[in-house]
Design a protein around this motif. Structure first.
Motif, PDB file in Angstrom:
ATOM      1  N   GLU A   1     -11.688   0.709   5.707  1.00 14.96           N
ATOM      2  CA  GLU A   1     -10.603   1.252   4.890  1.00 14.96           C
ATOM      3  C   GLU A   1     -10.982   1.106   3.418  1.00 14.96           C
ATOM      4  O   GLU A   1     -11.373   0.024   2.979  1.00 14.96           O
ATOM      5  CB  GLU A   1      -9.295   0.505   5.169  1.00 14.96           C
ATOM      6  CG  GLU A   1      -8.097   1.010   4.392  1.00 14.96           C
ATOM      7  CD  GLU A   1      -6.844   0.202   4.698  1.00 14.96           C
ATOM      8  OE1 GLU A   1      -6.984  -0.960   5.150  1.00 14.96           O
ATOM      9  OE2 GLU A   1      -5.731   0.717   4.488  1.00 14.96           O
ATOM     10  N   GLU A   2     -10.891   2.212   2.684  1.00 17.99           N
ATOM     11  CA  GLU A   2     -11.194   2.197   1.255  1.00 17.99           C
ATOM     12  C   GLU A   2      -9.997   2.746   0.499  1.00 17.99           C
ATOM     13  O   GLU A   2      -9.498   3.829   0.818  1.00 17.99           O
ATOM     14  CB  GLU A   2     -12.431   3.048   0.952  1.00 17.99           C
ATOM     15  CG  GLU A   2     -13.707   2.535   1.607  1.00 17.99           C
ATOM     16  CD  GLU A   2     -14.898   3.432   1.312  1.00 17.99           C
ATOM     17  OE1 GLU A   2     -14.857   4.157   0.290  1.00 17.99           O
ATOM     18  OE2 GLU A   2     -15.851   3.416   2.105  1.00 17.99           O
ATOM     19  N   ILE A   3      -9.550   2.004  -0.497  1.00 17.82           N
ATOM     20  CA  ILE A   3      -8.407   2.423  -1.315  1.00 17.82           C
ATOM     21  C   ILE A   3      -8.850   2.491  -2.767  1.00 17.82           C
ATOM     22  O   ILE A   3      -9.386   1.530  -3.307  1.00 17.82           O
ATOM     23  CB  ILE A   3      -7.225   1.449  -1.162  1.00 17.82           C
ATOM     24  CG1 ILE A   3      -6.770   1.391   0.307  1.00 17.82           C
ATOM     25  CG2 ILE A   3      -6.054   1.877  -2.056  1.00 17.82           C
ATOM     26  CD1 ILE A   3      -5.675   0.388   0.571  1.00 17.82           C
ATOM     27  N   GLU A   4      -8.645   3.653  -3.392  1.00 16.12           N
ATOM     28  CA  GLU A   4      -9.031   3.851  -4.785  1.00 16.12           C
ATOM     29  C   GLU A   4      -7.817   4.299  -5.581  1.00 16.12           C
ATOM     30  O   GLU A   4      -7.191   5.312  -5.252  1.00 16.12           O
ATOM     31  CB  GLU A   4     -10.147   4.896  -4.881  1.00 16.12           C
ATOM     32  CG  GLU A   4     -10.690   5.082  -6.284  1.00 16.12           C
ATOM     33  CD  GLU A   4     -11.837   6.079  -6.319  1.00 16.12           C
ATOM     34  OE1 GLU A   4     -12.287   6.400  -7.430  1.00 16.12           O
ATOM     35  OE2 GLU A   4     -12.268   6.529  -5.249  1.00 16.12           O
TER      36      GLU A   4
ATOM     37  N   ILE B   1       0.490   3.814   2.072  1.00 19.32           N
ATOM     38  CA  ILE B   1       0.088   4.425   3.336  1.00 19.32           C
ATOM     39  C   ILE B   1       1.305   4.453   4.248  1.00 19.32           C
ATOM     40  O   ILE B   1       2.002   3.437   4.390  1.00 19.32           O
ATOM     41  CB  ILE B   1      -1.064   3.639   3.993  1.00 19.32           C
ATOM     42  CG1 ILE B   1      -2.260   3.574   3.036  1.00 19.32           C
ATOM     43  CG2 ILE B   1      -1.470   4.284   5.315  1.00 19.32           C
ATOM     44  CD1 ILE B   1      -3.378   2.666   3.509  1.00 19.32           C
TER      45      ILE B   1
ATOM     46  N   GLN C   1      -4.413  11.647   0.107  1.00 23.28           N
ATOM     47  CA  GLN C   1      -4.412  11.836  -1.345  1.00 23.28           C
ATOM     48  C   GLN C   1      -3.142  12.546  -1.778  1.00 23.28           C
ATOM     49  O   GLN C   1      -2.472  13.207  -0.970  1.00 23.28           O
ATOM     50  CB  GLN C   1      -5.642  12.610  -1.790  1.00 23.28           C
ATOM     51  CG  GLN C   1      -5.827  13.958  -1.159  1.00 23.28           C
ATOM     52  CD  GLN C   1      -7.123  14.602  -1.597  1.00 23.28           C
ATOM     53  OE1 GLN C   1      -7.158  15.365  -2.563  1.00 23.28           O
ATOM     54  NE2 GLN C   1      -8.204  14.284  -0.891  1.00 23.28           N
TER      55      GLN C   1
ATOM     56  N   ILE D   1      -7.019   7.263  -0.427  1.00 20.59           N
ATOM     57  CA  ILE D   1      -7.339   6.329   0.653  1.00 20.59           C
ATOM     58  C   ILE D   1      -8.193   7.022   1.703  1.00 20.59           C
ATOM     59  O   ILE D   1      -7.942   8.189   2.048  1.00 20.59           O
ATOM     60  CB  ILE D   1      -6.043   5.793   1.311  1.00 20.59           C
ATOM     61  CG1 ILE D   1      -5.181   5.080   0.252  1.00 20.59           C
ATOM     62  CG2 ILE D   1      -6.340   4.876   2.479  1.00 20.59           C
ATOM     63  CD1 ILE D   1      -3.747   5.482   0.251  1.00 20.59           C
TER      64      ILE D   1
ATOM     65  N   SER E   1       0.833  -1.207   0.000  1.00 17.16           N
ATOM     66  CA  SER E   1       0.000   0.000   0.000  1.00 17.16           C
ATOM     67  C   SER E   1       0.866   1.254   0.000  1.00 17.16           C
ATOM     68  O   SER E   1       2.056   1.218   0.292  1.00 17.16           O
ATOM     69  CB  SER E   1      -0.922   0.008   1.216  1.00 17.16           C
ATOM     70  OG  SER E   1      -0.185   0.292   2.387  1.00 17.16           O
TER      71      SER E   1
ATOM     72  N   THR F   1      -4.897   3.251  -5.609  1.00 19.25           N
ATOM     73  CA  THR F   1      -3.672   3.178  -4.789  1.00 19.25           C
ATOM     74  C   THR F   1      -3.404   4.438  -3.990  1.00 19.25           C
ATOM     75  O   THR F   1      -3.027   4.370  -2.819  1.00 19.25           O
ATOM     76  CB  THR F   1      -2.428   2.870  -5.675  1.00 19.25           C
ATOM     77  OG1 THR F   1      -2.696   1.710  -6.448  1.00 19.25           O
ATOM     78  CG2 THR F   1      -1.197   2.637  -4.805  1.00 19.25           C
ATOM     79  N   ASP F   2      -3.592   5.623  -4.574  1.00 20.61           N
ATOM     80  CA  ASP F   2      -3.171   6.867  -3.935  1.00 20.61           C
ATOM     81  C   ASP F   2      -4.285   7.615  -3.216  1.00 20.61           C
ATOM     82  O   ASP F   2      -4.020   8.588  -2.516  1.00 20.61           O
ATOM     83  CB  ASP F   2      -2.546   7.804  -4.981  1.00 20.61           C
ATOM     84  CG  ASP F   2      -1.235   7.257  -5.517  1.00 20.61           C
ATOM     85  OD1 ASP F   2      -0.481   6.666  -4.731  1.00 20.61           O
ATOM     86  OD2 ASP F   2      -0.980   7.412  -6.722  1.00 20.61           O
TER      87      ASP F   2
END
Length: 200
Positions: A51-54, A37, A94, A59, A35, A56-57
């Motif tokens: 947790e939501e990841i869109e 993060i 972001q 979050i 990730s 990759t960058d």
């Protein structure tokens, strides 16, 4: 030898009877190596967590008072969900946009906003977050009862913590009802905040 066997039998008996080990009071969040993060922290095990990841960058990490799960689902005419005054924490991550710095973000967050008259700035100051520059903005939020309300049912206290790491903006927003200041959820936030570490 007999003592060891007796101990094993007792453990087996307790397991068979459905006796389980109590959950730890805090859980540790550590990002996966794949990730993008760069923070880790502890938070109360009773809190709701997502947790939501869109792409990759972008979050979003959300934590909340467990009582939120008892709030009814959003009605069709509720643009911000069913109103409540339960505590919540949002971490928005972001990429930095061209020209953005911590100073420009500080100016953006602290300028007067005549359209959001229901948000009253209380204080703002700069701090260090695990060796990195950051700023904190404290606000008081009045509930709006109109159809396009802000999702709150009582006066709220909100704290924004903003910092930049590895060309990413981290925005942490802690919100709790004024009537519950110093209570269990804010104590959990203090523990979370003090445990927050920036990792490579």
């Amino acid at each position: 030898m007999k003592k060891c066997i007796s101990a094993i039998l007792i453990i087996f008996f307790l397991s068979a009877c459905g006796v389980s080990t109590p959950a730890p009071p805090f859980l540790h969040y550590k990002p996966s190596k794949s990730s993008n993060i760069h923070i880790e922290f502890d938070y109360p095990s009773t809190w709701l967590f997502s947790e939501e990841i869109e792409y990759t960058d972008f979050i979003v990490i959300s934590m909340g008072d467990p009582r939120i799960s008892t709030v009814p689902t959003r009605a069709p005419n509720e643009s911000h969900g069913t109103p409540s005054d339960l505590g919540r924490i949002g971490i928005d991550i972001q990429p930095v946009k061209s020209g953005q710095t911590l100073d420009t973000l500080f100016s953006e967050y602290t300028q007067d906003d005549e359209y959001n008259w229901w948000i009253k700035p209380i204080d703002h100051y700069k701090v260090k977050m695990d060796g990195h520059d950051a700023f904190i903005l404290e606000l008081q939020i009045e509930p709006l009862t109109s159809i396009d309300g802000n999702g709150f049912t009582s006066q709220m206290f909100s704290k924004y913590i903003v910092f930049i790491v590895n060309n990413q903006i981290y925005r942490i927003n802690f919100t709790v009802a004024e009537k519950e200041r110093g209570g269990e959820f804010e104590q959990g936030f203090d523990y979370f905040f003090n445990s927050l570490k920036i990792v490579p």
